[in-house]
Design a protein around this motif. Structure first.
Motif: not given
Length: 287
Positions: A2-14, A49-56
């Motif tokens: 989709p148009d627009g900026p990419a979602p913020p990256p993952t900086v930590q996993k818990l 969140y994941s990228a794409g049209f339906t972020p999860h």
């Protein structure tokens, strides 16, 4: 994309260990997932969140217990967009979840796949109305068998598989004083004879109650506690008069030597799957 900026990256996993207790044992895994997602929003966790049209939200589930089963060792991994203090996340998330869905521990993921370390589970099966001697005889017959074939209906139809091959240790009580004897070199206390409980209507229930403990490897197809009970009925005619009460006590890697003859049919048969993450976090702090 989709148009627009990419979602913020993952900086930590818990990685989160949680318990499913009480009446929530009857909650499906899908409903558990929904409850967690709502709790993450209530606790204002900065989810990635994941990228794409339906972020999860980036949430990965590992080895969930079947519906109808309680557990003290369920695991989930989440990704966040800013670093969090694990203890603070545990407190915030626990306060946002419903009763009987309890956060036990949160650690920062510092090692590869958690799922690969969940090699086996330790189960406790309470059998109200079953005498310890009857349970012990059935366990002995099951352990002595080279193969115990059971059938279970799957989405692809009926499937037959060996329930015995997945069980590395199983024990039951053998005397009225609550002592227990292990099968296959295992000793421990797995049955309380004449255990009292609360019957329907609030009265006392003085029926005998056998308690089985078993260590089951995670194979394909998965062997569940009800498959082992079916196997006990197949080889020894053990049929509980009321539905059993099943609890997963632990998940994790089998300790060295436990794949053939476990040292204990207890949580000590497995290593804690979060130990490598704690060790890696400690090493990083020392540097």
């Amino acid at each position: 994309m989709p148009d627009g900026p990419a979602p913020p990256p993952t900086v930590q996993k818990l990685r989160i260990r949680y318990a499913k207790r009480g009446r929530l044992r009857f909650t499906s895994h899908r409903d558990i997932q929904r409850a967690f997602e709502r709790a993450l929003r209530r606790a204002r966790v900065p989810m990635a969140y994941s990228a794409g049209f339906t972020p999860h939200p980036k949430v990965s589930w590992a080895g969930a217990a079947p519906t109808g089963v309680a557990s003290e060792a369920e695991y989930v991994e989440i990704g966040v967009t800013r670093a969090l203090v694990p203890a603070e996340l545990a407190a915030a998330l626990d306060g946002s979840l419903p009763a009987d869905l309890d956060i036990l521990e949160v650690v920062e993921a510092a090692t590869p796949s958690l799922m690969e370390r969940l090699e086996a589970s330790v189960w406790e099966i309470r059998l109200p109305g079953v005498a310890p001697q009857e349970a012990a005889a059935a366990v002995a017959a099951f352990a002595a068998a080279e193969e115990v074939l059971v059938e279970r209906k799957t989405k692809n139809g009926m499937r037959t598989f060996d329930a015995r091959s997945a069980v590395t240790g199983i024990e039951a009580g053998v005397s009225a004083d609550g002592a227990a004897a292990g099968v296959g070199g295992v000793e421990g206390s797995g049955v309380s004879a004449g255990e009292s409980g609360v019957a329907e209507g609030g009265g006392r229930d003085d029926r005998p109650c056998a308690i089985l403990r078993l260590v089951v490897r995670h194979l394909t197809p998965a062997v569940r506690p009800d498959d082992v009970l079916t196997g006990l009925g197949r080889v020894a005619g053990l049929v509980p008069p009321v539905p059993p009460q099943v609890t997963r006590l632990a998940q994790g890697p089998l300790r060295p030597g436990s794949d053939a003859t476990p040292t204990s049919v207890s949580v000590e048969a497995l290593s804690d799957p979060l130990d490598p993450d704690r060790a890696a976090a400690g090493s990083a702090a020392d540097r």
